[in-house]
Design a protein around this motif. Structure first.
Motif, PDB file in Angstrom:
ATOM      1  N   MET A 143     -19.267   3.802  -4.332  1.00  0.00           N
ATOM      2  CA  MET A 143     -18.204   2.802  -4.281  1.00  0.00           C
ATOM      3  C   MET A 143     -17.350   2.838  -5.556  1.00  0.00           C
ATOM      4  O   MET A 143     -16.122   2.857  -5.510  1.00  0.00           O
ATOM      5  N   ALA A 144     -18.031   2.844  -6.704  1.00  0.00           N
ATOM      6  CA  ALA A 144     -17.314   2.876  -7.983  1.00  0.00           C
ATOM      7  C   ALA A 144     -16.481   4.138  -8.114  1.00  0.00           C
ATOM      8  O   ALA A 144     -15.391   4.118  -8.700  1.00  0.00           O
ATOM      9  N   LEU A 145     -16.989   5.244  -7.575  1.00  0.00           N
ATOM     10  CA  LEU A 145     -16.279   6.523  -7.644  1.00  0.00           C
ATOM     11  C   LEU A 145     -14.959   6.440  -6.878  1.00  0.00           C
ATOM     12  O   LEU A 145     -13.906   6.867  -7.374  1.00  0.00           O
ATOM     13  N   ILE A 146     -14.995   5.884  -5.688  1.00  0.00           N
ATOM     14  CA  ILE A 146     -13.777   5.741  -4.886  1.00  0.00           C
ATOM     15  C   ILE A 146     -12.815   4.770  -5.570  1.00  0.00           C
ATOM     16  O   ILE A 146     -11.608   5.040  -5.670  1.00  0.00           O
ATOM     17  N   LYS A 147     -13.343   3.680  -6.067  1.00  0.00           N
ATOM     18  CA  LYS A 147     -12.501   2.668  -6.705  1.00  0.00           C
ATOM     19  C   LYS A 147     -11.788   3.220  -7.931  1.00  0.00           C
ATOM     20  O   LYS A 147     -10.612   2.917  -8.180  1.00  0.00           O
ATOM     21  N   SER A 148     -12.472   4.060  -8.710  1.00  0.00           N
ATOM     22  CA  SER A 148     -11.888   4.556  -9.957  1.00  0.00           C
ATOM     23  C   SER A 148     -10.955   5.742  -9.741  1.00  0.00           C
ATOM     24  O   SER A 148     -10.081   5.988 -10.581  1.00  0.00           O
ATOM     25  N   ARG A 149     -11.084   6.455  -8.601  1.00  0.00           N
ATOM     26  CA  ARG A 149     -10.354   7.711  -8.468  1.00  0.00           C
ATOM     27  C   ARG A 149      -9.356   7.770  -7.314  1.00  0.00           C
ATOM     28  O   ARG A 149      -8.420   8.560  -7.347  1.00  0.00           O
ATOM     29  N   HIS A 150      -9.527   6.964  -6.285  1.00  0.00           N
ATOM     30  CA  HIS A 150      -8.686   7.122  -5.098  1.00  0.00           C
ATOM     31  C   HIS A 150      -7.231   6.805  -5.399  1.00  0.00           C
ATOM     32  O   HIS A 150      -6.906   5.872  -6.137  1.00  0.00           O
ATOM     33  N   ILE A 151      -6.348   7.582  -4.795  1.00  0.00           N
ATOM     34  CA  ILE A 151      -4.912   7.472  -5.059  1.00  0.00           C
ATOM     35  C   ILE A 151      -4.346   6.101  -4.661  1.00  0.00           C
ATOM     36  O   ILE A 151      -3.360   5.634  -5.237  1.00  0.00           O
ATOM     37  N   ASN A 152      -4.985   5.429  -3.689  1.00  0.00           N
ATOM     38  CA  ASN A 152      -4.500   4.114  -3.239  1.00  0.00           C
ATOM     39  C   ASN A 152      -5.291   2.951  -3.830  1.00  0.00           C
ATOM     40  O   ASN A 152      -5.119   1.811  -3.411  1.00  0.00           O
ATOM     41  N   SER A 153      -6.131   3.240  -4.807  1.00  0.00           N
ATOM     42  CA  SER A 153      -7.037   2.211  -5.314  1.00  0.00           C
ATOM     43  C   SER A 153      -6.306   1.014  -5.920  1.00  0.00           C
ATOM     44  O   SER A 153      -6.721  -0.137  -5.755  1.00  0.00           O
ATOM     45  N   ARG A 154      -5.216   1.262  -6.607  1.00  0.00           N
ATOM     46  CA  ARG A 154      -4.528   0.184  -7.320  1.00  0.00           C
ATOM     47  C   ARG A 154      -3.932  -0.877  -6.395  1.00  0.00           C
ATOM     48  O   ARG A 154      -3.741  -2.022  -6.799  1.00  0.00           O
ATOM     49  N   SER A 155      -3.639  -0.475  -5.169  1.00  0.00           N
ATOM     50  CA  SER A 155      -3.040  -1.428  -4.233  1.00  0.00           C
ATOM     51  C   SER A 155      -4.055  -2.037  -3.266  1.00  0.00           C
ATOM     52  O   SER A 155      -3.691  -2.816  -2.383  1.00  0.00           O
ATOM     53  N   ALA A 156      -5.328  -1.712  -3.432  1.00  0.00           N
ATOM     54  CA  ALA A 156      -6.362  -2.172  -2.502  1.00  0.00           C
ATOM     55  C   ALA A 156      -6.957  -3.516  -2.938  1.00  0.00           C
ATOM     56  O   ALA A 156      -7.007  -3.843  -4.130  1.00  0.00           O
ATOM     57  N   ASP A 157      -7.424  -4.284  -1.960  1.00  0.00           N
ATOM     58  CA  ASP A 157      -8.096  -5.564  -2.215  1.00  0.00           C
ATOM     59  C   ASP A 157      -9.592  -5.281  -2.398  1.00  0.00           C
ATOM     60  O   ASP A 157     -10.378  -5.371  -1.452  1.00  0.00           O
ATOM     61  N   TRP A 158      -9.983  -4.949  -3.627  1.00  0.00           N
ATOM     62  CA  TRP A 158     -11.355  -4.510  -3.851  1.00  0.00           C
ATOM     63  C   TRP A 158     -12.365  -5.650  -3.754  1.00  0.00           C
ATOM     64  O   TRP A 158     -13.546  -5.400  -3.482  1.00  0.00           O
ATOM     65  N   VAL A 159     -11.960  -6.863  -3.949  1.00  0.00           N
ATOM     66  CA  VAL A 159     -12.892  -7.985  -3.775  1.00  0.00           C
ATOM     67  C   VAL A 159     -13.387  -8.009  -2.332  1.00  0.00           C
ATOM     68  O   VAL A 159     -14.587  -8.098  -2.058  1.00  0.00           O
ATOM     69  N   GLU A 160     -12.458  -7.904  -1.384  1.00  0.00           N
ATOM     70  CA  GLU A 160     -12.832  -7.931   0.027  1.00  0.00           C
ATOM     71  C   GLU A 160     -13.522  -6.631   0.436  1.00  0.00           C
ATOM     72  O   GLU A 160     -14.504  -6.647   1.198  1.00  0.00           O
ATOM     73  N   ILE A 161     -13.025  -5.508  -0.051  1.00  0.00           N
ATOM     74  CA  ILE A 161     -13.633  -4.221   0.299  1.00  0.00           C
ATOM     75  C   ILE A 161     -15.085  -4.174  -0.157  1.00  0.00           C
ATOM     76  O   ILE A 161     -15.983  -3.773   0.601  1.00  0.00           O
ATOM     77  N   GLU A 162     -15.335  -4.566  -1.379  1.00  0.00           N
ATOM     78  CA  GLU A 162     -16.696  -4.519  -1.905  1.00  0.00           C
ATOM     79  C   GLU A 162     -17.599  -5.533  -1.214  1.00  0.00           C
ATOM     80  O   GLU A 162     -18.794  -5.268  -0.994  1.00  0.00           O
ATOM     81  N   ARG A 163     -17.060  -6.694  -0.845  1.00  0.00           N
ATOM     82  CA  ARG A 163     -17.865  -7.691  -0.133  1.00  0.00           C
ATOM     83  C   ARG A 163     -18.364  -7.130   1.190  1.00  0.00           C
ATOM     84  O   ARG A 163     -19.560  -7.247   1.517  1.00  0.00           O
ATOM     85  N   ARG A 164     -17.460  -6.488   1.945  1.00  0.00           N
ATOM     86  CA  ARG A 164     -17.853  -5.931   3.238  1.00  0.00           C
ATOM     87  C   ARG A 164     -18.812  -4.749   3.072  1.00  0.00           C
ATOM     88  O   ARG A 164     -19.772  -4.609   3.833  1.00  0.00           O
ATOM     89  N   ALA A 165     -18.536  -3.917   2.082  1.00  0.00           N
ATOM     90  CA  ALA A 165     -19.392  -2.747   1.877  1.00  0.00           C
ATOM     91  C   ALA A 165     -20.804  -3.161   1.465  1.00  0.00           C
ATOM     92  O   ALA A 165     -21.793  -2.598   1.958  1.00  0.00           O
TER      93      ALA A 165
END
Length: 303
Positions: free
Chosen positions: A1-23
């Protein structure tokens, strides 16, 4: 999860609070890496970017098995792009050298060996065809669905012209050039002086017709970008698949590979490349060769 969050090209525009909650809810009972695969796929899906993926160890092993089977001789069947994983080349008429570049997967234990064989085979083909009195080159990328771009570019080295041949652009705006040095072509964040190609072709500066189409994807499109920026290149065919972003592979503990899209693409002029690449000449499969030959022969000194 941290790897995708730190590297993905669309990471900056993503709602990581909700993404991480579901994951976290999906992997609450997971005891092995394999049991997190579905959660990883869901995270990639939410990021709305189709070039990233998760490839399981079983899928990699099956792919290697298929490649080994394709390498085995099949009676007296002639080699063709449908059966070979290596590039092929021939003469079209008397004066046009044609080279077909297939996809190249270098995942798995034999990856380095396949990369070296691919680049070496492509180099040998170009050198052999270069002995002819040529009018130009055809580089056929229509069946190139991607894989590892570097052996493709290494094998084409003299035809690429001056470096850099393109750029990866990271989300923070940093450009990483596709450069050459010491007989290799590679991504370099710093300034690398353009050196002479790893091998010499007497016909390196002749015009090049590049064939592309909807199956030209990912690294196949990167090769197209690298060639397209050189003087004397014209693209024939149809629009490409549109996977014009750059991936990095990350091996997980269970042998699976997480492929993360980490960069956008720029051409030699630093213009951003987004989506499908359109041809210079729209051509159908039954006319593409005729149209390319007509163009290549139009200014040929050998005719």
């Amino acid at each position: 999860m941290a790897l995708i969050k730190s590297r993905h090209i669309n990471s900056r525009s993503a709602d990581w609070v909700e993404i991480e909650r579901r994951a976290q809810a999906m992997i609450a009972d997971a005891k092995t890496t394999s049991e997190t695969h579905e959660a990883i796929r869901q995270v990639l899906h939410v990021l709305k970017e189709p070039h990233s993926s998760l490839i399981t160890a079983a899928q990699i092993a099956n792919r290697e098995k298929m490649l080994r089977e394709r390498e085995k001789p099949v009676g007296s069947m002639p080699q063709s792009s449908n059966f070979s994983i290596l590039p092929e080349g021939d003469l079209v008429g008397d004066y046009i050298a044609r080279v077909i570049l297939p996809s190249l997967s270098t995942l798995g234990e034999d990856g380095r060996k396949r990369a070296d064989e691919y680049a070496g085979s492509l180099k040998a083909i170009l050198i052999e065809l270069d002995h002819k009195p040529l009018c130009g080159w055809i580089i056929d990328l229509r069946t190139n669905r991607g894989g590892n771009m570097w052996p493709m570019l290494k094998g084409l080295d003299p035809l690429l012209g001056s470096a850099p041949f393109g750029y990866f652009t990271k989300p923070d705006g940093t450009d990483v050039a596709w450069n050459r040095s010491g007989g290799h072509i590679f991504p370099a964040a710093g300034v690398v002086s353009d050196t002479t190609p790893a091998f010499v072709l007497q016909h390196a500066n002749l015009p090049i017709a590049v064939f592309a189409g909807p199956q030209t994807s990912s690294s196949g499109e990167m090769v197209l970008v690298a060639l397209k920026g050189r003087t004397g290149v014209r693209v024939f065919g149809k629009a490409t698949a549109g996977f014009t972003t750059a991936n990095a592979t990350h091996r997980l503990s269970d042998g699976s590979v997480l492929v993360i899209t980490e960069s956008a693409i720029r051409d030699r002029q630093r213009a951003i490349v987004t989506g499908a690449i359109l041809p210079d000449v729209d051509a159908e499969s039954d006319t593409i060769e005729t149209e390319a030959i007509k163009w290549l022969e139009s200014g040929c000194p050998n005719l």
